[in-house]
Design an enzyme around this catalytic site. Structure first.
Site, PDB file in Angstrom:
ATOM      1  NE  ARG A  84      36.196  51.194  40.802  1.00 26.09           N
ATOM      2  CZ  ARG A  84      36.566  52.379  40.321  1.00 26.09           C
ATOM      3  NH1 ARG A  84      37.665  52.497  39.595  1.00 26.09           N
ATOM      4  NH2 ARG A  84      35.852  53.457  40.578  1.00 26.09           N
ATOM      5  CG  HIS A  88      33.109  50.672  36.764  1.00 26.37           C
ATOM      6  ND1 HIS A  88      33.651  51.909  37.053  1.00 26.37           N
ATOM      7  CD2 HIS A  88      32.681  50.178  37.943  1.00 26.37           C
ATOM      8  CE1 HIS A  88      33.546  52.134  38.366  1.00 26.37           C
ATOM      9  NE2 HIS A  88      32.969  51.088  38.915  1.00 26.37           N
ATOM     10  CG  ASN A 120      34.779  54.516  34.498  1.00 23.87           C
ATOM     11  OD1 ASN A 120      34.715  53.698  35.410  1.00 23.87           O
ATOM     12  ND2 ASN A 120      33.966  54.473  33.450  1.00 23.87           N
ATOM     13  N   PRO A 189      27.051  52.559  39.777  1.00 27.55           N
ATOM     14  CG  PRO A 189      26.250  50.628  40.770  1.00 27.55           C
ATOM     15  CD  PRO A 189      27.011  51.100  39.575  1.00 27.55           C
ATOM     16  CG  HIS A 219      34.029  47.412  47.404  1.00 32.78           C
ATOM     17  ND1 HIS A 219      33.122  48.421  47.617  1.00 32.78           N
ATOM     18  CD2 HIS A 219      34.385  47.500  46.098  1.00 32.78           C
ATOM     19  CE1 HIS A 219      32.936  49.098  46.479  1.00 32.78           C
ATOM     20  NE2 HIS A 219      33.692  48.547  45.546  1.00 32.78           N
TER      21      HIS A 219
END
Length: 367
Positions: A84, A88, A120, A189, A219
């Protein structure tokens, strides 16, 4: 005769000395040109290579893998958290390690950390593991491996260690000397986006619908806080009702975990069946309306969407998902790169070099 000979000798010596001096100057100029040419050969194009560290730090991937393996012993979430971070990072001004920078204010730079961005803040994690990876790499190969490349390697190792595909990671990214919290708030997103909203965010960084579905498959492992999906449970879109695309049995399970006005930081598995394994179950979950986030379920439950066939294919063909995922990860890893002499190789992933040791730090980290 003696005097004449001495004069001639002196003149010859002087001429030879001047010639040697000229040769030394020419050699120095040539050496400088060669250095420039060598640097150009290594950094001239914004193009990565899987062999980038083969000569200067051949153990880089092994070191990264070892640190992640150690972290997984006590934190089964860390693999999902690390991929992740890479995601990001790449969506904000490209894959440049900017997400790792802490707030700072100094004569050399002012950093408004992306860690405080909405997507975040109190959510992105794994920074301590990145620090441990960087420390290990600096011990083995000082000033060589960028923080941006650490994130790319860590993403691949995290997927591989969790049962997913492995791939050759293209490397050669350099680190930014700035962060962009405003861009982070706009570009990453969010979990409540519609399908059109998701497509727009991905298109903004050069990723298409196939990339959207494949990368959403990450995910298949990890966790999300109640605050990321609780709006689906009680008052979806201000209707006073739950999200109609949510499986009713799954809805009750999530309501027990996340009661109205309860603790918003409680965690739920993104994949209720195999939460720590990288597999294709994410897509079969969507088919039975068990996507945890609205942004997940949108891929399958949006009427007439072109994403539905892709979800159906991935749900029965895990190999097809893995293949597409690898292609999309490589594509994402090439967004707006810093290469060559752009940026720097940070010695501490949380700080730009000038904030650590002064302006000479940049020179130490060049190679």
């Amino acid at each position: 005769m003696t005097s004449s000979s001495s004069s001639s000798s002196s003149s010859s010596s002087s001429s030879a000395s001047q010639n040697n001096h000229n040769i030394k100057i020419s050699a120095s100029i040539l050496f400088a040109i060669l250095l420039i040419l060598c640097a150009g050969a290594g950094y001239g194009e914004a193009q990565l290579t899987t062999t980038f560290y083969d000569e200067v730090c051949p153990c880089a991937a092994t070191i990264v893998r070892g640190v992640i393996l150690d972290a997984l012993q006590t934190d089964p979430r860390i693999a999902a958290s690390l991929i992740r971070l890479h995601f990001h990072d790449c969506f904000v001004n490209g894959c440049d390690g900017s997400i790792l920078l802490d707030n700072s204010s100094s004569p050399s730079s002012t950093i408004d950390s992306e860690k405080a961005a909405v997507a975040n803040n109190n959510s992105a994690r794994g920074f301590d593991v990145v620090d441990n990876i960087k420390t290990a790499l600096e011990t083995a190969c000082p000033g060589i491996v960028s923080c941006a490349d650490i994130l790319a390697i860590a993403a691949e190792e995290s997927v591989s260690l969790s049962g997913g595909p492995s791939w050759q990671v293209a490397l050669g990214r350099r680190d930014s000397t700035t962060a962009n919290r405003t861009a982070a708030n706009e570009a990453i997103p969010g979990p409540t986006l519609t399908l059109d909203g998701l497509k727009a965010k991905f298109a903004a960084v050069g990723l298409d619908t196939a990339d959207l579905v494949a990368l959403s498959g990450a995910h298949t492992f990890g966790r999300a806080k109640c605050q990321a999906f609780s709006s689906r449970l009680y008052d979806f879109n201000s209707t006073g009702l739950p999200d109609p695309t949510l499986n009713s049995t799954y809805l009750e399970t999530l309501r027990e975990l996340c009661p109205q006005n309860g603790n918003a930081s409680v965690l739920a598995n993104l994949d209720p069946s195999t939460p720590n394994t990288f597999d294709g179950k994410y897509f079969s979950n969507l088919q039975v309306r068990k996507g945890l986030l609205q942004s997940d379920q949108e891929l399958f439950s949006t009427s007439g969407a072109d994403t539905i066939n892709i979800v159906n294919n991935f749900s029965v063909k895990q190999g097809a998902f893995f293949e597409s995922f690898v292609k999309s990860m490589i594509k994402m890893g090439n967004i707006s790169l810093l290469t060559g002499t752009d940026g720097e190789i940070r010695l501490n992933c949380r700080r730009v070099n000038g904030d650590l040791y002064g302006s000479s730090a940049t020179l130490i980290a060049e190679y």
